[in-house]
Enzyme design. Structure first.
Site, PDB file in Angstrom:
ATOM      1  N   LYS A   1      33.342  37.266  43.878  1.00 30.35           N
ATOM      2  CA  LYS A   1      34.416  37.913  44.641  1.00 30.35           C
ATOM      3  C   LYS A   1      35.129  36.826  45.433  1.00 30.35           C
ATOM      4  O   LYS A   1      34.742  36.486  46.557  1.00 30.35           O
ATOM      5  CB  LYS A   1      33.816  38.990  45.548  1.00 30.35           C
ATOM      6  N   VAL A   2      36.152  36.276  44.824  1.00 30.22           N
ATOM      7  CA  VAL A   2      36.860  35.108  45.359  1.00 30.22           C
ATOM      8  C   VAL A   2      38.229  35.553  45.866  1.00 30.22           C
ATOM      9  O   VAL A   2      38.926  36.302  45.169  1.00 30.22           O
ATOM     10  CB  VAL A   2      37.018  34.039  44.250  1.00 30.22           C
TER      11      VAL A   2
END
Ligand code: PMP
Length: 295
Positions: free
Chosen positions: A153-154
């Site tokens: 989850k960037v």
């Protein structure tokens, strides 16, 4: 909307006023989108305020950080403890919790030494679940897993989601459904996708999608309810013969879909197994049975 004068946040080991926080112009996260985060919910359960699947979320935050060469020193237990403290200090029960790991000064394309750990939270009302969504097939594809770690989850990955949702809303839809690089249905801009056919569910396999924790919960619930779930690749055309469909995600929970492009799902939501999954999910989050607690 997210905070006011008295809101307290966790930042680098301290609980401080949200409006006193400053982030730097030379931050690698701000400049290049290299930061990792989570989206978590807390619920006012029969046993008090509980964070749903806290361990899974904080473990995923660790996995995301590792993929992006970000050194995250706090353990999942310490992060969970801090999240509960933020809820308590802000008097929150039904809330959305956003831990974000953002980076300090670094204008080059190398790992950054200074790592900031923040946890913020805001009120998130009770789910109503009766509004069905109109969804369009996006002209955008999900990022190719060979060009990024799609399972992490960037922060930067969400430019893709913003483009897809903005396109969908500009065309009068509520949300977008995106394909992967091979033209198979992948997921929504911030949620996983399932369709129902003859009482069974179909969803994309892991690999080209974000591995949702809610998606895993749907598998658990389907098993308990004796519904079959197939994980396989499928083209958008197959959805035009589906009976019902839904998105699932921490924020979205289980959201039924009325239409995919011009196709209206023929099975009424009330008669679908999808709705039984939705109700079971509501029961699951409202009990503290499957949550972890380290406080
Ligand atoms: N896909 C994407 C692209 C997402 O951003 C999210 C939300 N984090 C999900 C799926 C659902 O994940 P989860 O169930 O863990 O919230």
């Amino acid at each position: 909307m997210y905070f006011n004068k008295s809101t307290i946040v966790f930042l680098d080991g301290e609980y401080i006023n949200a409006s006193s926080v400053k982030t730097g112009l030379y931050s690698q996260t701000l400049n290049y989108g290299n930061g990792v985060f989570e989206g978590i919910r807390s619920y006012n359960t029969t046993d008090g305020v509980r964070i749903f699947k806290a361990k899974e979320h904080f473990d995923r935050l660790h996995a995301s950080a590792e993929k992006m060469h970000i050194k995250l020193d706090l353990t999942s237990e310490e992060l969970e403890h801090a999240a509960y403290k933020v809820l308590e200090k802000n008097n929150l029960a039904d809330a959305y919790i956003r831990p974000i790991i953002y980076l300090g000064e670094n204008m080059s394309l190398t790992p950054t030494d200074v790592v900031h750990v923040a946890i913020v939270a805001w009120k998130w009302g009770n789910f109503l679940g009766d509004d069905l969504l109109n969804v369009m097939l996006s002209s955008y594809q999900r990022p190719n897993p060979k060009s990024c770690h799609i399972e992490a989850k960037v922060t930067g990955h969400y430019t893709n989601s913003i483009l897809a949702t903005t396109e969908a809303k500009s065309k009068g839809y509520h949300e977008a459904l995106l394909t992967d690089m091979n033209g198979f249905i992948a997921e929504g801009s911030g949620a996983n996708f399932f369709f129902e056919k003859d009482g069974k569910f179909v969803t994309a396999p892991l690999g080209n999608i974000f591995a949702g924790i809610t998606r895993e919960t749907v598998f658990e619930l389907a098993k308990e309810l004796n519904f079959k779930v197939e994980e396989r690749f499928f083209k958008p055309e197959e959805i035009y013969s589906a009976d019902a469909a839904f998105f699932c995600g921490t924020a979205t929970e289980i959201s039924g879909i009325r239409k995919f492009n011009e196709y209206e799902f023929p099975l009424s939501w009330e008669d679908s197994n999808s709705q039984l999954i939705q109700r079971a999910y509501q029961r699951r989050v409202a009990s503290n049975e499957y949550t972890n607690l380290y406080i």
